[in-house]
Design a protein around this motif. Structure first.
Motif, PDB file in Angstrom:
ATOM      1  N   ALA A  66     -50.965 -24.894 -23.061  1.00 37.65           N
ATOM      2  CA  ALA A  66     -51.987 -23.986 -23.595  1.00 37.65           C
ATOM      3  C   ALA A  66     -53.282 -24.095 -22.801  1.00 37.65           C
ATOM      4  CB  ALA A  66     -52.250 -24.294 -25.063  1.00 37.65           C
ATOM      5  N   TRP A  67     -53.564 -25.274 -22.283  1.00 34.64           N
ATOM      6  CA  TRP A  67     -54.783 -25.463 -21.503  1.00 34.64           C
ATOM      7  C   TRP A  67     -54.641 -24.893 -20.094  1.00 34.64           C
ATOM      8  CZ3 TRP A  67     -59.472 -26.465 -22.941  1.00 34.64           C
ATOM      9  CH2 TRP A  67     -60.413 -26.825 -21.998  1.00 34.64           C
ATOM     10  N   GLU A  68     -53.453 -25.011 -19.513  1.00 35.35           N
ATOM     11  CA  GLU A  68     -53.246 -24.603 -18.118  1.00 35.35           C
ATOM     12  C   GLU A  68     -52.906 -23.126 -17.949  1.00 35.35           C
ATOM     13  OE1 GLU A  68     -53.840 -26.366 -15.389  1.00 35.35           O
ATOM     14  OE2 GLU A  68     -54.475 -28.043 -16.637  1.00 35.35           O
ATOM     15  N   VAL A  69     -52.344 -22.483 -18.960  1.00 27.35           N
ATOM     16  CA  VAL A  69     -51.937 -21.089 -18.825  1.00 27.35           C
ATOM     17  C   VAL A  69     -53.175 -20.208 -18.660  1.00 27.35           C
ATOM     18  CG1 VAL A  69     -51.902 -20.545 -21.297  1.00 27.35           C
ATOM     19  CG2 VAL A  69     -50.352 -19.358 -19.765  1.00 27.35           C
ATOM     20  N   LYS A  70     -53.019 -19.139 -17.913  1.00 27.49           N
ATOM     21  CA  LYS A  70     -54.121 -18.189 -17.712  1.00 27.49           C
ATOM     22  C   LYS A  70     -53.785 -16.905 -18.432  1.00 27.49           C
ATOM     23  CE  LYS A  70     -56.323 -20.858 -14.845  1.00 27.49           C
ATOM     24  NZ  LYS A  70     -56.852 -22.006 -15.459  1.00 27.49           N
ATOM     25  N   PRO A  71     -54.584 -16.408 -19.304  1.00 30.87           N
ATOM     26  CA  PRO A  71     -55.828 -16.977 -19.826  1.00 30.87           C
ATOM     27  C   PRO A  71     -55.527 -18.132 -20.775  1.00 30.87           C
ATOM     28  CG  PRO A  71     -55.317 -14.985 -21.021  1.00 30.87           C
ATOM     29  CD  PRO A  71     -54.278 -15.122 -19.940  1.00 30.87           C
ATOM     30  N   ARG A  72     -56.483 -19.063 -20.881  1.00 28.31           N
ATOM     31  CA  ARG A  72     -56.298 -20.210 -21.760  1.00 28.31           C
ATOM     32  C   ARG A  72     -56.019 -19.756 -23.177  1.00 28.31           C
ATOM     33  NH1 ARG A  72     -60.551 -24.175 -19.249  1.00 28.31           N
ATOM     34  NH2 ARG A  72     -59.087 -25.135 -17.828  1.00 28.31           N
ATOM     35  N   ASN A  73     -55.067 -20.424 -23.802  1.00 34.13           N
ATOM     36  CA  ASN A  73     -54.671 -20.044 -25.154  1.00 34.13           C
ATOM     37  C   ASN A  73     -55.199 -21.080 -26.143  1.00 34.13           C
ATOM     38  OD1 ASN A  73     -53.378 -19.198 -27.479  1.00 34.13           O
ATOM     39  ND2 ASN A  73     -51.552 -18.562 -26.365  1.00 34.13           N
TER      40      ASN A  73
END
Length: 126
Positions: A66-73
């Protein structure tokens, strides 16, 4: 300052809004948190330490995702941080129960192994 309807429309059309899996995935995952909270009322003997440990690892991995995915989730991050907290608490409940049960079982074995007061010096009972 934008009006409420403009902000709502921006959220609706955002990359993490209700039109995407970035929104509905975390909403569904809140079920894990709710289930863990409901399980807090049950006796610790019913907690599976293996499954609880797996849930801890799962939530840690998805917090990272969740922190690394773009956009942050942030919704997914909050969901899994909450689940991690609940599962660690459940694991601590199980550990406290299992160690106290082991101590009680050891005490029972010691009491069972102790000689009875009715035993005579020659080993025969009255």
């Amino acid at each position: 300052m934008a009006s409420f309807s403009a902000r709502l429309l921006n959220f609706w059309n955002s990359p993490t809004g209700p039109k995407t899996t970035h929104f509905w995935g975390p909403v569904a995952n809140w079920g894990f948190v709710l289930a863990g909270l409901a399980d807090m009322r049950k006796d610790p003997e019913y907690i599976s330490p293996n499954m609880t440990g797996v849930m801890c690892v799962y939530s840690l991995l998805f917090m990272r995702f969740a922190w690394e995915v773009k956009p942050r989730n942030y919704l997914l991050l909050a969901c899994h941080a909450s689940n991690e907290t609940v599962q660690l608490y459940q694991l601590s409940r199980w550990y406290s129960w299992s160690t106290s049960s082991a101590i009680k079982a050891a005490d029972v074995k010691r009491v069972d192994a102790a000689p009875t007061a009715a035993a005579s010096s020659d080993g025969k009972t009255a």
